[in-house]
Write an enzyme that holds these catalytic residues in place. Structure first.
Site, PDB file in Angstrom:
ATOM      1  N   ASN A   6       0.861  -1.184   0.000  1.00 50.08           N
ATOM      2  CA  ASN A   6       0.000   0.000   0.000  1.00 50.08           C
ATOM      3  C   ASN A   6       0.899   1.237   0.000  1.00 50.08           C
ATOM      4  OD1 ASN A   6      -1.852   2.003   0.522  1.00 50.08           O
ATOM      5  ND2 ASN A   6      -2.384   1.296   2.588  1.00 50.08           N
ATOM      6  N   PHE A   7       0.960   1.916  -1.148  1.00 53.12           N
ATOM      7  CA  PHE A   7       1.852   3.081  -1.253  1.00 53.12           C
ATOM      8  C   PHE A   7       1.293   4.309  -0.525  1.00 53.12           C
ATOM      9  CE2 PHE A   7       4.080   1.930  -5.583  1.00 53.12           C
ATOM     10  CZ  PHE A   7       4.624   0.810  -4.994  1.00 53.12           C
ATOM     11  N   LYS A   8      -0.001   4.295  -0.222  1.00 51.96           N
ATOM     12  CA  LYS A   8      -0.653   5.459   0.418  1.00 51.96           C
ATOM     13  C   LYS A   8      -0.410   6.698  -0.450  1.00 51.96           C
ATOM     14  CE  LYS A   8      -0.233   3.118   4.799  1.00 51.96           C
ATOM     15  NZ  LYS A   8      -0.025   3.173   6.233  1.00 51.96           N
ATOM     16  N   HIS A  88      -9.534   0.946   5.242  1.00 52.68           N
ATOM     17  CA  HIS A  88      -8.225   1.196   5.868  1.00 52.68           C
ATOM     18  C   HIS A  88      -8.394   2.190   7.027  1.00 52.68           C
ATOM     19  CE1 HIS A  88      -4.117   2.420   6.566  1.00 52.68           C
ATOM     20  NE2 HIS A  88      -3.763   1.295   5.993  1.00 52.68           N
ATOM     21  N   GLU A  90      -6.664   4.569   8.060  1.00 47.63           N
ATOM     22  CA  GLU A  90      -6.425   5.990   7.777  1.00 47.63           C
ATOM     23  C   GLU A  90      -7.669   6.644   7.180  1.00 47.63           C
ATOM     24  OE1 GLU A  90      -2.780   5.366   5.654  1.00 47.63           O
ATOM     25  OE2 GLU A  90      -1.795   4.947   7.552  1.00 47.63           O
ATOM     26  N   GLU A 157      -5.100  -5.038  10.866  1.00 51.81           N
ATOM     27  CA  GLU A 157      -4.029  -4.066  11.058  1.00 51.81           C
ATOM     28  C   GLU A 157      -4.286  -3.256  12.330  1.00 51.81           C
ATOM     29  OE1 GLU A 157      -2.138  -2.898   7.069  1.00 51.81           O
ATOM     30  OE2 GLU A 157      -3.995  -1.759   7.234  1.00 51.81           O
ATOM     31  N   GLY A 163       2.695   2.242  10.721  1.00 57.44           N
ATOM     32  CA  GLY A 163       3.597   3.378  10.508  1.00 57.44           C
ATOM     33  C   GLY A 163       4.389   3.761  11.744  1.00 57.44           C
ATOM     34  N   SER A 194       3.701  -2.247  10.355  1.00 55.39           N
ATOM     35  CA  SER A 194       5.161  -2.297  10.543  1.00 55.39           C
ATOM     36  C   SER A 194       5.781  -3.630  10.132  1.00 55.39           C
ATOM     37  CB  SER A 194       5.537  -1.923  11.979  1.00 55.39           C
ATOM     38  OG  SER A 194       5.142  -0.586  12.242  1.00 55.39           O
TER      39      SER A 194
END
Ligand code: PGA
Length: 230
Positions: A6-8, A88, A90, A157, A163, A194
């Site tokens: 996942n490049f975000k 997700h 975020e 997650e 992160g 992580s």
């Protein structure tokens, strides 16, 4: 094993192209049963050839329409994208996406036969309340979600591990995955938070872990391919 990157909000169109070219060369050595997914930023979505699947990090539950700043099915169809990340943390936490919105997206993209990587995870204060609270919290994130959808993959997650450089311990992952497997025995279950070359082996060896969803350590193609080939 499933390895998802996942490049975000990282990488550009150009750097994604270079990344995927480099990755594909490395993937010659991948085990045939392993699957690799890449979720680049939306501006880098395109048709790519290779031993990987490109998916979108998000999309609105519409074909097209007046939703400023969002993309829908029409924009994904252009590039034959048939895989989506939904829920997700975020998006839930930073963008205030409610369970209701998350489940609307799920139902819409399920109806379109998308492969869905559906993310769940608890914040630190829930983890600190104990295991019962964690499982209760995670189960609420199944509200409105068809857990029997055949193209479903779940990613567990824990938010406090994303992160932060601090992955959950192997015990925490094992017990949480085993509790989730009792609810969803046949759904592939990824761990995220992580994951990096230094801990990939110990994580993928845990029973109940069918793969990983990787953020930071996926941004560098050497690091991600090292994990895939580990
Ligand atoms: P991280 O992110 O690997 O940087 O912790 C994981 C994720 O958010 O999917």
């Amino acid at each position: 094993m499933i390895y998802a990157a996942n490049f975000k909000t990282n990488h550009t169109r150009k750097s994604t192209q270079a990344y995927l070219e480099a990755l594909n060369k490395k993937l010659d050595a991948k085990k045939s049963e392993d699957k690799v997914y890449i979720f680049p930023p939306m501006t880098a979505l395109d048709i790519y050839e290779g031993a990987f699947t490109v998916g979108t990090q998000n999309a609105y539950p519409v074909h097209n329409g007046a939703i400023t700043g969002e993309i829908g099915l029409e924009q994904l169809d252009e590039f034959d994208i048939k895989t989506i990340l939904i829920g997700h943390s975020e998006r839930r936490e930073v963008l205030n996406e409610s369970q209701d919105k998350v489940s609307q997206k799920f139902s819409f993209y399920k109806a379109e036969n998308f492969e869905i990587i559906y993310c769940i995870g608890e914040p630190l204060h829930i983890r600190e309340q104990g295991f019962e609270s964690v499982i209760h919290y995670l189960r609420e994130q199944f509200d409105g979600i068809d857990m029997h959808y055949e193209k479903l993959i779940i990613a567990y997650e824990p938010i406090w591990a994303i992160g932060t450089g601090r992955s959950a311990t192997t015990d925490e992952i094992r017990t949480t995955h085993s509790a989730l497997k009792q609810v969803i025995p046949d759904v592939p279950l990824l761990y995220g938070g992580s994951v990096k070359p230094a801990n990939i082996k110990e994580i993928t060896e845990i029973s109940g872990v069918d793969g990983v969803l990787v953020g930071s350590a996926s941004l560098d193609v050497e690091s991600f391919s090292q994990m895939v080939l580990s």
